[in-house]
Design an enzyme around this catalytic site. Structure first.
Site, short mmCIF file in Angstrom:
data_model
loop_
_atom_site.label_atom_id
_atom_site.label_comp_id
_atom_site.label_asym_id
_atom_site.label_seq_id
_atom_site.Cartn_x
_atom_site.Cartn_y
_atom_site.Cartn_z
N LYS A 19 0.71 -1.18 0.03
CA LYS A 19 -0.07 0.04 -0.05
C LYS A 19 0.81 1.20 -0.01
CE LYS A 19 -3.92 1.89 2.61
NZ LYS A 19 -5.01 1.56 3.82
N SER B 210 -9.56 1.48 3.06
CA SER B 210 -8.70 2.09 2.06
C SER B 210 -7.78 1.36 1.46
CB SER B 210 -8.03 3.15 2.87
OG SER B 210 -7.11 2.85 3.73
N SER C 234 -9.98 -0.71 7.02
CA SER C 234 -9.09 -0.69 6.03
C SER C 234 -8.38 -1.93 5.50
CB SER C 234 -8.28 0.76 5.92
OG SER C 234 -8.98 1.76 6.06
#
Length: 442
Positions: free
Chosen positions: A74, A149, A173
């Site tokens: 990420k 996310s 997330s």
């Protein structure tokens, strides 16, 4: 391919790190234009790392289960010499000078970094559509959200672009996109995995954890991230001795009909396998959302204060508005939320007494269409963001380890997730329970 399958083939000489890395890169080349899971593809560096992993193995140096495994990251994590964008134009020009500790641990475990994945800007959203690089998309239906996310991370694993991924979880997330994309996502106990070198959303709620195809793979990633590579196989807890609590009040009141059906089917499957299932209560569950919001909005606004003043136009509008909201929370509301957090922590502790896990859905709905502001769940229409956070954010507040496990698909082919939460500091025990559940359900 799972990490475990790759490891067996690698050590049997049936494949190589270079071959599997190349296969992932081909998948990225074919599918990333459609899914937008990656912000950066580090093809040349990944090939170099994979060749090095193969050479080390040939020389008798085996770093363990993650040796040669292609992993996506990420784009909140610092990787030396690489931009950390957080999917925001606010970060234009930034290049990391050192690895985050989580990256260092994965390097030591022999992982191959294949690229940086898309996310909801600064991790402040659940759908992954507010990104300077455009929305990531769900591999099961590109018109839908992959969750957020860590949506790009989940999509990369679900689409076979990486064998595992690194994500962060502040209100769900990791678990939300894991459920939306049909993979396993683990949020360990708060503080177990270092968040240094990771751009924060809320330092009091942020967690680092893995997304992977299976519970065993998530376990290997988790152990690497805490700096204790696994030296033995993960054992499933005996299903016949499991004690499971289901918090139906609040947590099962607002569910999509298809999600409810698959959740109830999973619970019944565990019961038939011998698990003892009873209902538990979290008395102040109605206070979860306001408690969470007062903390996360305040923490995020404090971190972004300088750039909100100097370059507000560089944020996506929805994220900027949420950050601005945090500036108007009173100190007494923040302190009251911290007290409420302690109350919820004690209540989750009490719900786990005498039980191996609390089990509930991960997402109340299947992956929503991109651009939707409201969605139907059962008999009511709810705001998408509120609904997607509804069942996950409590365990960020309390710090308990929690994991999302696939538990079937809707008739439209969209994945549903089963969420398991365990005692604080007992992430390994939770993974053992999750493996038993995976064996029973999948």
């Amino acid at each position: 391919m799972t990490i475990a399958e790759f490891g067996r083939q690698l050590r049997a000489g049936e494949t190589s790190a270079a071959e599997v890395t190349e296969a992932c890169l081909r998948r990225i080349e074919a599918d990333n234009p459609r899914l937008n899971a990656f912000i950066l593809v580090a093809a040349d560096e990944a090939r170099r790392q994979a060749r090095h992993a193969d050479a080390e193995l040939a020389a008798g140096r085996d770093h363990g289960p993650l040796h040669g495994v292609p992993v996506s990251v990420k784009d909140l994590f610092d990787i030396r010499g690489t931009a950390t964008t957080a999917a925001s134009r606010v970060r234009d020009g930034h290049v990391a000078t050192a690895d985050a500790p989580a990256i260092t641990h994965l390097r030591h475990a022999g992982a191959v970094f294949i690229g940086k994945t898309n996310l909801h800007e600064f991790a402040f959203g659940t759908t992954n559509e507010d990104s300077a690089f455009g929305p990531a998309r769900n591999p099961h239906d590109p018109a839908r959200s992959p969750g957020g996310s860590s949506g790009g991370s989940a999509a990369s694993v679900a689409a076979g672009m990486a064998l595992a991924a690194l994500g962060t979880d502040t209100g769900g997330s990791i678990r939300i996109p894991a459920a939306a994309c049909g993979v396993v996502g683990l949020k360990p106990t708060f503080g177990e995995v270092s968040t240094d070198g990771v751009l924060p959303l809320s330092r009091t709620l942020d967690h680092v954890g893995p997304l992977a195809p299976s519970v065993t793979d998530a376990w290997h990633m988790y152990h690497a991230l805490v700096g204790r590579p696994a030296t033995r196989p993960l054992s499933a807890a005996p299903a016949s001795s499991l004690r499971i609590g289901v918090p139906r009040k609040y947590f099962c009141e607002v569910l999509d009909d298809d999600v409810r059906e698959r959740f109830e089917r999973a619970i019944e499957t565990l019961r038939r396998a011998g698990a003892r299932v009873d209902e538990v209560g979290i008395q102040h569950a109605d206070a979860i959302a306001p408690t969470y919001l007062h903390i996360v909005l305040s923490d995020a606004a404090a971190y972004h204060a300088a750039t909100l003043e100097s370059m507000p136009e560089r944020y996506t509008q929805p994220v900027r508005l949420r950050l601005e909201m945090g500036r108007y929370i009173l100190a007494e509301d923040y302190v009251r939320a911290l007290s409420g957090r302690e109350t919820l922590r004690r209540e989750v502790d009490a719900a786990l007494l005498g039980r191996d896990a609390i089990v509930l859905p991960t997402l109340p709905i299947p992956a929503p269409p991109l651009g939707a502001s409201v969605v139907r769940a059962g008999s009511s229409e709810e705001p998408v963001r509120t609904l997607m956070l509804r069942l996950t954010q409590v365990f960020n507040l309390t710090g308990h380890p929690a994991l999302s496990l696939p538990c079937g698909n809707t008739p439209a082919g969209l994945p549903c997730g089963l969420q398991l939460a365990g005692a604080r500091g007992q992430t390994d025990a939770l993974l053992s329970v999750a493996l038993a559940a995976e064996h029973a359900i999948c």
